[in-house]
Design an enzyme around this catalytic site. Structure first.
Site: not given
Ligand code: DX5
Ligand code: ZN
Length: 234
Positions: A20, A45, A47, A49, A78, A80, A149, A154, A156-157, A184-186, A206
């Protein structure tokens, strides 16, 4: 690349670790992409937003176009954003190969998923952690893949939410083996194995990936974890 070919390649390559770019160094985006390509990345990927559907703003068309000029890797975008239907064609023109919409962002995802397909794209449907998983079930035949998700869209991290495991397992059961499932996420070395075990094919990473200096090694390590857990029946 044609949508069918992208899907076929992803299926053949699964488990796929999907970087990502949100966690990349945007001042050196081209170098980051080259390092990911050299490290064996098969897809990127992106993102998007809008500060409305989610309380954060990332980047838009000019950045996607610049990424498109930089790489031939499939771009998995993706969305959002509110009213994604207004922009599908524009995202395709900017270079999106895969477009994922949130089920919460629209009244009826079916026509939009159909439009992504008509535009020659790969259609994904996703849902946030508080949304019941049943919200996507009527549309499994209308999309090419489902993205679970494992954090609130919204940022990362964030920390992985364990309920994603049950959702993956549930969708793998109701969608059968042919359903392409992404998460996706964490994701990190603690959570990728759990997701693989629960049926995920694609793993968007990410923060945990870009924290490494050696992207190849990190992607290979993550993929090995996914592979090691892939065949465990749950
Ligand atoms: C969050 C995004 C993710 C994000 C994942 O809204 O959709 O794609 O970049 O990042 P990490 O791996 O940091 O959770
Ligand atoms: Zn994403």
């Amino acid at each position: 690349m044609a949508a069918e070919d992208i899907i076929a390649e992803l299926r053949a390559a699964a488990p796929v670790i999907e970087p990502s770019l949100l966690a990349a160094d945007f001042a050196r985006l081209e170098q980051e992409i080259r390092r990911l390509e050299a490290g064996g990345a098969q897809i990127l990927h992106l993102d998007i937003m809008d500060g409305h559907f989610v309380p954060n703003i990332s980047f838009g068309f000019p950045v996607i176009e610049a990424i498109r000029r930089t790489t031939r890797l499939p771009l998995d975008v993706h969305l959002m954003i509110s009213e994604p239907g207004r922009y599908l064609e524009r995202f395709r023109e900017a270079g999106a190969d895969m477009i994922t919409i949130h089920v919460e962002a629209v009244d009826d995802p079916r026509p939009l998923l159909g439009e992504i397909g008509r535009l020659g794209g790969v259609a994904g449907l996703t849902l946030n952690p508080p949304t019941p998983v049943e919200a996507v079930e009527p549309y499994l035949d209308d999309c090419d893949f489902v993205l679970i998700m494992s954090v609130a869209a919204g940022f990362g991290g964030q920390e992985f939410e364990m309920q994603a495991i049950d959702r993956l397992r549930h969708l793998r059961r109701v969608g059968g083996n042919d359903l392409l499932l992404s998460v996706d996420g964490g994701l990190n070395d603690q959570t990728i194995g759990l997701c693989a075990e629960a049926g995920a094919d694609m793993f968007v990473t990410g923060t945990a990936l870009f924290a490494n200096h050696d992207y190849r090694r990190a992607m290979e390590d993550f993929r090995s974890l996914a592979l090691a857990h892939k065949n465990i029946q749950v």
